[in-house]
Design an enzyme around this catalytic site. Structure first.
Site, mmCIF file in Angstrom:
data_model
loop_
_atom_site.group_PDB
_atom_site.id
_atom_site.type_symbol
_atom_site.label_atom_id
_atom_site.label_comp_id
_atom_site.label_asym_id
_atom_site.label_seq_id
_atom_site.Cartn_x
_atom_site.Cartn_y
_atom_site.Cartn_z
ATOM 1 N N ASP A 102 -5.240 -8.465 -4.502
ATOM 2 C CA ASP A 102 -5.433 -9.662 -3.832
ATOM 3 C C ASP A 102 -6.275 -10.908 -4.272
ATOM 4 O OD1 ASP A 102 -4.941 -8.502 -1.121
ATOM 5 O OD2 ASP A 102 -6.775 -7.154 -1.622
ATOM 6 N N CYS A 140 -10.233 -2.554 -10.362
ATOM 7 C CA CYS A 140 -10.195 -1.934 -9.755
ATOM 8 C C CYS A 140 -8.216 -1.411 -8.874
ATOM 9 C CB CYS A 140 -10.276 -0.602 -8.687
ATOM 10 S SG CYS A 140 -10.707 -1.668 -6.527
ATOM 11 N N GLU A 191 -12.190 -9.957 -5.033
ATOM 12 C CA GLU A 191 -10.749 -10.126 -5.048
ATOM 13 C C GLU A 191 -10.005 -11.961 -3.925
ATOM 14 O OE1 GLU A 191 -9.604 -6.330 -2.633
ATOM 15 O OE2 GLU A 191 -11.386 -7.075 -0.933
ATOM 16 N N HIS A 218 0.832 -1.030 0.055
ATOM 17 C CA HIS A 218 0.127 0.010 0.271
ATOM 18 C C HIS A 218 0.829 0.982 0.134
ATOM 19 C CE1 HIS A 218 -3.348 -2.789 0.929
ATOM 20 N NE2 HIS A 218 -3.556 -1.601 0.108
HETATM 21 C C1 PEP Z 1 -7.228 -4.767 -4.734
HETATM 22 O O1 PEP Z 1 -6.407 -5.473 -3.955
HETATM 23 O O2 PEP Z 1 -6.601 -4.636 -5.987
HETATM 24 C C2 PEP Z 1 -7.173 -3.766 -4.287
HETATM 25 C C3 PEP Z 1 -7.648 -2.652 -5.170
HETATM 26 O O3 PEP Z 1 -7.280 -3.178 -3.104
HETATM 27 P P1 PEP Z 1 -6.170 -3.249 -2.323
HETATM 28 O O4 PEP Z 1 -5.090 -3.217 -2.790
HETATM 29 O O5 PEP Z 1 -6.106 -1.860 -1.473
HETATM 30 O O6 PEP Z 1 -6.406 -4.677 -1.091
HETATM 31 MG MG MG Z 2 -7.631 -5.410 -1.953
#
Ligand code: PEP
Ligand code: MG
Length: 551
Positions: A454, A501, A430, A188
């Protein structure tokens, strides 16, 4: 010249002095003190300095976010002067004949343990506060500027690794780029760097050393190359890349105001991922057509205590209103795994990515969930808010989320508070489980958004945080692409839209595949909007079958 090679995780070339991040983790000596009276005086001075800092922080918080935010710092100031806590520090000085630092450490640990053992949940949660207070006094004793960037000029921030909460609390105006020894492109912190448009390199390993502090460096967040005091040839190469980057920016400006449509007329919604209301400026300046993922947990990570309904409402409202009727998908709290929030007091887990995270926390803590849902529904009156639930594996979870929404709507009705009844509800795809039950899930919601970060992690059994999995962490793997196709077919069968996303959405080499699979929306970092638009406008949409997504 020193040349280092890491993994480029956020594009861009920048030049600046290296500044090594100073973490508050300090080692306290257990040696006996020479002069207890002198230690007592040092302790008094450090307490006074802490009180002054907390006073300024409370004023700043009151000005920027209201009285409730200021309260956290006022509570901390009360702890600094708390009679029992002060007695405990003085007793440690006497009994242990130790330094002021050691006395603070002992008192902090004792007090935090005592609070954590209480029956009352409120008092238990104060254990994190006392640890914070003790750390502040300790830092003042040792002259540590925690998380701060003690430099007048902007710097390239270097660290062993950075937690998302650390990144969030930094003064961004002072950061030209990030370079870290560890970390991965899917962490992140890397995602945050991309959202903020700050060049970043991770995985530099032992080549990145603390003694480089202050030296002039060039970094290239695309190739992953960093050069300390480059020679003329290397310098010329970095300069050329920098100039090309500027030219490309000018070229992409022409994409503003254009439609996201392929040559044969197929539309793609191009939205943005954000982590805070401040990121909306970048969405607007890059002409994003909506927000496909607002990672609401960053509000929790940046705070020292649970954000209140009012604080959250103000943040969501600000984003919804600024987007002026364009869709704003706000994801409910997704903490756990690499996003740890002290005040949640979560149990330590051996496999946090497989543990109590995201929607599991919200379903286990209905009050936390309710507060956020109330803020979200209240904000829905100010724009086109959509609510999205993360880490879904089962139909029953979605039904429970929807029941929580119904309850909140009934409360708001009873209180006469306005909100939009037709607020869209969606889920993240995910986990492999959600792909396998996608048809049933699609009947429950208004949209799907695929979290490929994920989904790749769980489908390929590859830790997204690890920086040494190399080719094994492969989001282009046919298993991931086929999962996308299964979810897209299920979505369209139920008449709902599907987006991506995760970071894969910005991968231009997969655009044709996404079009062929039938993806309706791509949500990417603001800086990726215009390059993506340019590519869409050159494409022709084809269709494909599952088997075509080959190994
Ligand atoms: C993902 O898992 O692709 C997602 C968009 O959520 P995060 O990266 O915040 O886990
Ligand atoms: Mg995620």
């Amino acid at each position: 010249m020193i040349l280092m090679q890491g993994k480029g995780v956020s594009k861009g070339v920048v030049k600046g002095p290296i500044y090594f991040y100073q973490r508050g983790a300090v080692t306290v000596s257990t040696a006996k003190a020479a002069d207890i009276e002198a230690e007592r005086r040092r302790l008094e001075e450090a307490k006074e300095e802490s009180m002054e800092q907390l006073g300024s922080l409370a004023d700043k918080a009151r000005e920027e976010a209201g009285d409730e935010s200021a309260m956290l710092f006022e509570t901390h100031a009360m702890f600094v002067e708390d009679e029992d806590f002060v007695d405990c520090m003085n007793a440690a000085l006497e009994e242990e004949h130790c330094t002021a630092e050691r006395a603070v450490e002992i008192a902090g640990e004792r007090f935090a343990a005592m609070l954590a053992a209480m029956d009352d949940a409120y008092m238990q949660a104060r254990a994190a506060d006392i640890k914070d207070v003790a750390r502040r006094i300790l830092n003042n004793l040792m002259g540590v500027v925690e998380g701060g960037i003690d430099s007048q000029e902007p710097v390239i921030l270097a660290a062993d690794d950075l937690a998302p909460s650390e990144t969030l609390q930094m003064d961004k105006s002072k950061i030209l780029g990030f370079i870290t020894q560890g970390g991965s492109g899917n962490s992140h912190t890397a995602i945050l760097a991309r959202t903020m448009g700050i060049p970043a390199i991770c995985g530099l390993g032992g080549a990145l050393k603390e003694e480089m502090n202050g030296r002039m460096a060039y970094i290239d967040g695309e190739t992953g190359q960093a050069a300390i005091e480059p020679d003329d040839i290397t310098l010329a190469a970095f300069q050329a890349k920098y100039e090309k980057q500027q030219e490309l920016k000018v070229l992409l400006e022409t994409m503003k105001g254009q439609e996201d449509v392929t040559l044969d007329g197929r539309s793609m919604m191009v939205y943005c991922n954000i982590g805070s209301p401040e990121d909306v400026a970048a969405v607007l300046s890059n002409d994003g057509q909506g927000i496909g993922l607002f990672r609401s947990e960053f509000l929790y990570l940046a705070a020292g205590d649970y954000p209140t309904e009012e604080e959250q409402f103000q943040a969501y409202k600000e984003v919804a209103a600024a987007m002026e009727g364009k869709r704003v998908v706000i994801r409910t709290l997704d903490i756990g795994a690499d996003k740890q929030v002290d005040y949640f007091q979560m149990q330590k887990e051996d496999n946090p990515a497989l543990g109590v995270r995201a929607i599991r926390i919200c379903l286990n803590r209905p009050e936390v969930f309710r507060t956020q849902l109330r803020a979200l529904y209240r904000a829905s009156a100010y724009g086109k808010v959509a609510i999205m639930f993360p880490m879904i594996t089962s139909v029953w979870e979605v039904r429970e989320c929807k029941r929580a929404c119904q309850k909140v709507m009934a409360e708001l009705d009873a209180e006469g508070i306005p909100y939009r009844k037709d607020t869209e509800i969606g889920i993240m795809i995910e986990t492999p489980a959600s792909v396998l039950v996608a048809e049933e899930l699609a009947r429950e919601v208004d949209f799907f958004s695929v979290g490929t970060n994920d989904l790749t992690q769980y489908t390929l059994a590859c830790d997204r945080q690890a920086n040494d999995l190399g080719k094994f962490f492969d989001p282009h793997h046919p298993a991931v692409l086929r999962a996308l196709k299964i979810a897209a077919d299920a979505a369209h069968k139920a008449g709902i839209w599907i987006g991506i996303c995760g970071e894969l959405g910005a991968d231009l080499s997969l655009l044709d595949t996404f079009l062929a699979i039938g993806i309706d929306e791509l949500s990417v970092s603001p800086a990726s909007v215009l390059p993506l638009r340019a590519e869409i406008r050159k494409s022709i949409a084809k269709t494909c079958t599952l088997e075509k997504l080959e190994c």
